[in-house]
Design an enzyme around this catalytic site. Structure first.
Site: not given
Length: 392
Positions: A40, A125
């Site tokens: 990522a 999150k």
């Protein structure tokens, strides 16, 4: 320390000597060995840079669906090994914990799989798509005796904690209204980004909105009982009719003893704030601020998401005005150049090693945040994000 020196040190951190890695996974004598689930874009700033200066953490392997992508990521960022697939990371005996920055809709599945494999989890999150998924994650983690931390990194920094201390001290009286904004200028997030895909848990209130929800709850010190309003602006009504690009929403918190009415929190989040000027060609400046209006004054923090680069804590009361800054906790806790992520990583490895972290986000807090976000979506008419169909 100047902003330029802090910025330089963030990207060129000192690398203290590491304790030799113990052959036993989960050992409390060596670094916590962390594997990356996916290559990522957030991983370098959110974990890799912090791990370089943390003697208690070692990023040992990255796994991606494409081996070539994993290898390119490992070479670029100095990760020792690359493997194909997330399962290969979870089955690795030299991995104690994993960092899960996958799309929202995959958080639940791969966190549950990681726990099943005996790995601690640092979870990006928002933790899940729904509060029910978050509840099941933390119940399973408790059963397995493992650590899961939702990565609301801003809370670990001295700046956010200093604002919280001012508000909760009673210096300014009871909290009446919180205003929290987090927006990004148009073009920063591309139209085909995963944040705009409903199936993957997309939407502004899920992404930036979970931040303003979190800091509102953090400063109010209680859970909202109602969403008074939730007004979405859709990203692409034709293709993704349930995905918000922008959301404006207001929480109502319960009144405590002695209060006639509980405080409100007016929140704004926008993943692609339109430009201004002729044709909207001039980009907007990002908004990353929170203000707390109290009975006897107000306090605020600008740039609560990335305070290490710059921030100010402003306080106004009958006694006058003042401005504070907080980069460390003193007493040897932290460095001026430590990012929110560096403070967060220290807390995570402390918890894994059985030490008491300076700050912690509990499972109950994570579930509460997901409940509040879901309340916003229900009020907006867009409805909750889809639950994962994964079962252990």
């Amino acid at each position: 320390m100047s902003i330029l020196l802090r910025a330089w040190t963030i990207f060129h951190p000192p690398t203290p000597g590491k304790t030799p890695i113990s052959p036993e996974p989960g050992s409390k004598t060596g670094p916590v060995r962390i594997g990356l689930l996916g290559a990522a874009n957030i991983a370098p700033i959110a974990l890799l840079l912090s791990a370089r200066s943390c003697p208690d953490a070692e990023v040992t392997v990255v796994g991606a669906r494409s081996l070539q992508k994993a290898q390119a990521f490992a070479k670029r960022h100095g990760v020792g090994r690359a493997v194909q697939g997330y399962e290969a990371v979870l089955s690795d005996p030299e991995v104690d914990a994993v960092y899960n920055p996958l799309p929202n809709g995959l958080h639940y599945e791969w966190t549950m799989k990681a726990l099943q494999a005996g790995k601690h989890v640092l979870l990006e999150k928002p933790a899940t798509n729904t509060p029910g998924e978050a509840e099941r994650i933390f119940a399973f983690a408790k059963e397995k005796g493992l650590v899961v931390l939702e990565a609301f990194h801003y809370q670990f920094h001295p700046a956010a904690q200093r604002l919280h201390a001012i508000v909760s001290s009673g210096e300014l009286g009871r909290v009446q209204k919180i205003t929290a904004h987090l927006t990004a200028p148009s073009g920063f997030i591309k139209p085909d980004d995963i944040r705009f895909q409903y199936a993957l848990g997309g939407g502004a209130a899920m992404d930036m909105g979970c931040y303003v929800t979190s800091i509102s709850r953090y400063l109010a010190g209680r859970e909202p009982v109602e969403v008074i309003k939730a007004e979405p602006v859709l990203q692409d009504p034709g293709r993704e009719p349930l995905v918000d690009r922008r959301m404006e929403f207001t929480y109502l918190f319960p009144a405590l003893e002695g209060e006639e009415r509980g405080p409100t929190a007016e929140c704004v989040c926008d993943l692609s704030l339109p430009g201004w000027g002729p044709g909207g060609l001039l980009p907007r400046w990002p908004e990353m601020s929170v203000r707390v209006l109290c009975e006897a004054g107000e306090a605020g923090l600008n740039n609560f998401v990335m305070p290490v680069f710059f921030h100010s804590i402003s306080v106004r009361s009958a006694k006058g005005r003042r401005t504070e800054r907080a980069f460390t906790f003193g007493k040897g806790e932290g460095e001026q150049w430590w990012t929110t992520y560096r403070y967060q990583l220290q807390a995570f490895v402390d918890k894994v090693k059985g030490r008491e972290p300076q700050h912690w986000i509990t499972g109950e807090d994570t579930v509460g945040n997901m409940r509040a976000v879901q309340m916003v979506y229900e009020k907006s008419g867009l409805g909750a994000r889809p639950e994962s169909d994964f079962e252990l």
